[in-house]
Design a protein around this motif. Structure first.
Motif, PDB file in Angstrom:
ATOM      1  N   THR A  17      76.799  60.066  60.526  1.00 33.18           N
ATOM      2  CA  THR A  17      77.042  58.707  60.051  1.00 33.18           C
ATOM      3  C   THR A  17      76.161  58.418  58.840  1.00 33.18           C
ATOM      4  O   THR A  17      75.223  59.155  58.537  1.00 33.18           O
ATOM      5  CB  THR A  17      76.757  57.671  61.137  1.00 33.18           C
ATOM      6  N   SER A  18      76.497  57.327  58.152  1.00 36.71           N
ATOM      7  CA  SER A  18      75.710  56.914  56.986  1.00 36.71           C
ATOM      8  C   SER A  18      74.899  55.685  57.331  1.00 36.71           C
ATOM      9  O   SER A  18      75.333  54.834  58.106  1.00 36.71           O
ATOM     10  CB  SER A  18      76.629  56.634  55.801  1.00 36.71           C
ATOM     11  N   VAL A  19      73.748  55.599  56.742  1.00 39.40           N
ATOM     12  CA  VAL A  19      72.840  54.489  57.022  1.00 39.40           C
ATOM     13  C   VAL A  19      72.381  53.875  55.708  1.00 39.40           C
ATOM     14  O   VAL A  19      71.991  54.594  54.783  1.00 39.40           O
ATOM     15  CB  VAL A  19      71.604  54.979  57.807  1.00 39.40           C
ATOM     16  N   LYS A  20      72.414  52.552  55.641  1.00 41.34           N
ATOM     17  CA  LYS A  20      71.974  51.851  54.443  1.00 41.34           C
ATOM     18  C   LYS A  20      70.673  51.118  54.728  1.00 41.34           C
ATOM     19  O   LYS A  20      70.556  50.394  55.714  1.00 41.34           O
ATOM     20  CB  LYS A  20      73.030  50.859  53.964  1.00 41.34           C
ATOM     21  N   ILE A  21      69.722  51.294  53.818  1.00 42.46           N
ATOM     22  CA  ILE A  21      68.426  50.622  53.920  1.00 42.46           C
ATOM     23  C   ILE A  21      68.277  49.711  52.707  1.00 42.46           C
ATOM     24  O   ILE A  21      68.512  50.142  51.571  1.00 42.46           O
ATOM     25  CB  ILE A  21      67.276  51.642  53.956  1.00 42.46           C
ATOM     26  N   GLU A  22      67.881  48.480  52.965  1.00 42.01           N
ATOM     27  CA  GLU A  22      67.728  47.516  51.886  1.00 42.01           C
ATOM     28  C   GLU A  22      66.259  47.262  51.559  1.00 42.01           C
ATOM     29  O   GLU A  22      65.422  47.191  52.455  1.00 42.01           O
ATOM     30  CB  GLU A  22      68.376  46.180  52.270  1.00 42.01           C
ATOM     31  N   CYS A  23      66.007  47.094  50.281  1.00 40.60           N
ATOM     32  CA  CYS A  23      64.674  46.751  49.798  1.00 40.60           C
ATOM     33  C   CYS A  23      64.815  45.526  48.907  1.00 40.60           C
ATOM     34  O   CYS A  23      65.509  45.577  47.883  1.00 40.60           O
ATOM     35  CB  CYS A  23      64.091  47.921  49.017  1.00 40.60           C
ATOM     36  N   ARG A  24      64.211  44.436  49.326  1.00 37.26           N
ATOM     37  CA  ARG A  24      64.329  43.179  48.592  1.00 37.26           C
ATOM     38  C   ARG A  24      62.969  42.661  48.148  1.00 37.26           C
ATOM     39  O   ARG A  24      62.016  42.654  48.924  1.00 37.26           O
ATOM     40  CB  ARG A  24      64.965  42.099  49.471  1.00 37.26           C
ATOM     41  N   SER A  25      62.917  42.225  46.909  1.00 39.95           N
ATOM     42  CA  SER A  25      61.736  41.500  46.446  1.00 39.95           C
ATOM     43  C   SER A  25      62.033  40.023  46.687  1.00 39.95           C
ATOM     44  O   SER A  25      62.971  39.471  46.142  1.00 39.95           O
ATOM     45  CB  SER A  25      61.476  41.782  44.967  1.00 39.95           C
ATOM     46  N   LEU A  26      61.235  39.399  47.541  1.00 42.19           N
ATOM     47  CA  LEU A  26      61.571  38.053  48.013  1.00 42.19           C
ATOM     48  C   LEU A  26      61.172  36.952  47.044  1.00 42.19           C
ATOM     49  O   LEU A  26      61.827  35.918  46.977  1.00 42.19           O
ATOM     50  CB  LEU A  26      60.916  37.802  49.373  1.00 42.19           C
ATOM     51  N   ASP A  27      60.108  37.125  46.323  1.00 43.38           N
ATOM     52  CA  ASP A  27      59.633  36.028  45.491  1.00 43.38           C
ATOM     53  C   ASP A  27      59.345  36.451  44.058  1.00 43.38           C
ATOM     54  O   ASP A  27      58.605  35.776  43.338  1.00 43.38           O
ATOM     55  CB  ASP A  27      58.393  35.380  46.119  1.00 43.38           C
ATOM     56  N   PHE A  28      59.951  37.560  43.651  1.00 38.68           N
ATOM     57  CA  PHE A  28      59.821  37.967  42.259  1.00 38.68           C
ATOM     58  C   PHE A  28      60.985  38.878  41.905  1.00 38.68           C
ATOM     59  O   PHE A  28      61.672  39.407  42.764  1.00 38.68           O
ATOM     60  CB  PHE A  28      58.481  38.676  42.010  1.00 38.68           C
ATOM     61  N   GLN A  29      61.188  39.037  40.622  1.00 36.41           N
ATOM     62  CA  GLN A  29      62.246  39.916  40.153  1.00 36.41           C
ATOM     63  C   GLN A  29      61.667  41.294  39.864  1.00 36.41           C
ATOM     64  O   GLN A  29      60.618  41.406  39.225  1.00 36.41           O
ATOM     65  CB  GLN A  29      62.908  39.341  38.903  1.00 36.41           C
ATOM     66  N   ALA A  30      62.361  42.299  40.327  1.00 37.74           N
ATOM     67  CA  ALA A  30      61.867  43.667  40.200  1.00 37.74           C
ATOM     68  C   ALA A  30      62.852  44.501  39.394  1.00 37.74           C
ATOM     69  O   ALA A  30      63.939  44.818  39.872  1.00 37.74           O
ATOM     70  CB  ALA A  30      61.666  44.286  41.580  1.00 37.74           C
ATOM     71  N   THR A  31      62.472  44.825  38.187  1.00 38.27           N
ATOM     72  CA  THR A  31      63.347  45.658  37.379  1.00 38.27           C
ATOM     73  C   THR A  31      63.304  47.110  37.838  1.00 38.27           C
ATOM     74  O   THR A  31      64.246  47.856  37.605  1.00 38.27           O
ATOM     75  CB  THR A  31      62.933  45.598  35.900  1.00 38.27           C
ATOM     76  N   THR A  32      62.218  47.479  38.475  1.00 40.71           N
ATOM     77  CA  THR A  32      62.068  48.857  38.934  1.00 40.71           C
ATOM     78  C   THR A  32      61.644  48.863  40.395  1.00 40.71           C
ATOM     79  O   THR A  32      60.764  48.095  40.790  1.00 40.71           O
ATOM     80  CB  THR A  32      61.009  49.613  38.103  1.00 40.71           C
ATOM     81  N   MET A  33      62.285  49.720  41.153  1.00 44.86           N
ATOM     82  CA  MET A  33      61.888  49.954  42.543  1.00 44.86           C
ATOM     83  C   MET A  33      61.790  51.456  42.764  1.00 44.86           C
ATOM     84  O   MET A  33      62.475  52.233  42.100  1.00 44.86           O
ATOM     85  CB  MET A  33      62.890  49.329  43.514  1.00 44.86           C
ATOM     86  N   PHE A  34      60.948  51.827  43.669  1.00 46.00           N
ATOM     87  CA  PHE A  34      60.746  53.235  43.995  1.00 46.00           C
ATOM     88  C   PHE A  34      61.036  53.457  45.481  1.00 46.00           C
ATOM     89  O   PHE A  34      60.741  52.612  46.309  1.00 46.00           O
ATOM     90  CB  PHE A  34      59.298  53.662  43.710  1.00 46.00           C
ATOM     91  N   TRP A  35      61.585  54.607  45.772  1.00 47.41           N
ATOM     92  CA  TRP A  35      61.822  54.985  47.157  1.00 47.41           C
ATOM     93  C   TRP A  35      60.994  56.218  47.504  1.00 47.41           C
ATOM     94  O   TRP A  35      61.022  57.229  46.807  1.00 47.41           O
ATOM     95  CB  TRP A  35      63.306  55.281  47.384  1.00 47.41           C
ATOM     96  N   TYR A  36      60.261  56.081  48.615  1.00 49.04           N
ATOM     97  CA  TYR A  36      59.424  57.166  49.104  1.00 49.04           C
ATOM     98  C   TYR A  36      59.892  57.572  50.492  1.00 49.04           C
ATOM     99  O   TYR A  36      60.460  56.775  51.235  1.00 49.04           O
ATOM    100  CB  TYR A  36      57.955  56.734  49.208  1.00 49.04           C
TER     101      TYR A  36
END
Lengths: 117, 114
Positions: A17-36
């Motif tokens: 199966t496929s799994v989706k994980i969400e990463c949200r910046s709640l109180d700021f705008q993020a032009t870049t995100m990293f996944w570890y």
């Protein structure tokens, strides 16, 4: 301080199966995100860099067709583990960089524990 | 390329004792250095960071770290450990002038005995 939210915090799925994980910046705008990714009792290894509105940049050895990253808005990046297998079981954590960039604006999410049966 | 070495995989101290966690880095220029703490199943909490200036950095929860360029080290210290400090500690390095991606050490697990 700035908050980065990850959802779900824990997920168990069946192999294939496929799994989706969400990463949200709640109180700021993020032009870049990293996944570890963190294997049990191991360090965190960078998987990919996600930039809003463009394709993610993957680290060497990371399968981009396996780990799909979408950064559709300035507050949301998603990591989809496609056709998950037990070896994909791991702790996944994201980080987000606020507007203007710089390490002073880098914040980590709380992580997602993925277990594939 | 940057790299980080945390020589101690596991350290055990008694509550109230002093603590020093070692971190050595490899980087061609002055790096950005970080210490994070992770409780089981949790995300990362930033303890402190060094960008420039005073080489002795104060962080949260009574932690401090000293940047020593000559030794390529950034050791974390606390004068008196509390039972709640038991966790995994990660040292990380970031490159100046580039993206905000970090290279982490393998971590040191801290056990605190009562």
């Amino acid at each position: 301080g700035a908050v980065v939210s990850q959802h779900p915090s824990r997920v168990i799925c069946k192999s294939g199966t496929s799994v989706k994980i969400e990463c949200r910046s709640l109180d700021f705008q993020a032009t870049t995100m990293f996944w570890y990714r963190q294997f049990p009792k191991q360090s965190l290894m960078l998987m990919a860099t996600s930039n809003e509105g463009s394709k993610a940049t993957y680290e060497q050895g990371v399968e981009k067709d396996k780990f799909l990253i979408n950064h559709a808005s300035l507050t949301l990046s998603t990591l989809t583990v496609t056709s998950a297998h037990p070896e994909d079981s791991s702790f996944y954590i994201c980080s987000a960089v606020g507007s203007g960039g710089g390490f002073g604006k880098l914040f980590f999410g709380s992580g997602t524990q993925l277990s594939v049966l | 390329a940057q790299s980080v070495t945390q020589p101690d995989i596991h350290i055990t101290v008694s509550e109230g004792a002093s603590l020093e966690l070692r971190c050595n880095y490899s980087y061609g220029a002055t790096p950005y250095l970080f210490w994070y703490v992770q409780s089981p199943g949790q995300g990362l909490q930033l303890l402190l960071k060094y960008f420039s200036g005073d080489t002795l950095v104060q962080g949260i929860k009574g932690f401090e770290a000293e940047f020593k360029r000559s030794q390529s080290s950034f050791n974390l210290r606390k004068p008196s450990v509390h039972w709640s400090d038991a966790a995994e500690y990660f040292c990380a390095v970031g490159a100046q002038g580039g993206s905000e991606k970090l290279v982490f050490g393998k971590g040191t697990k801290l056990t605190v005995n009562p």
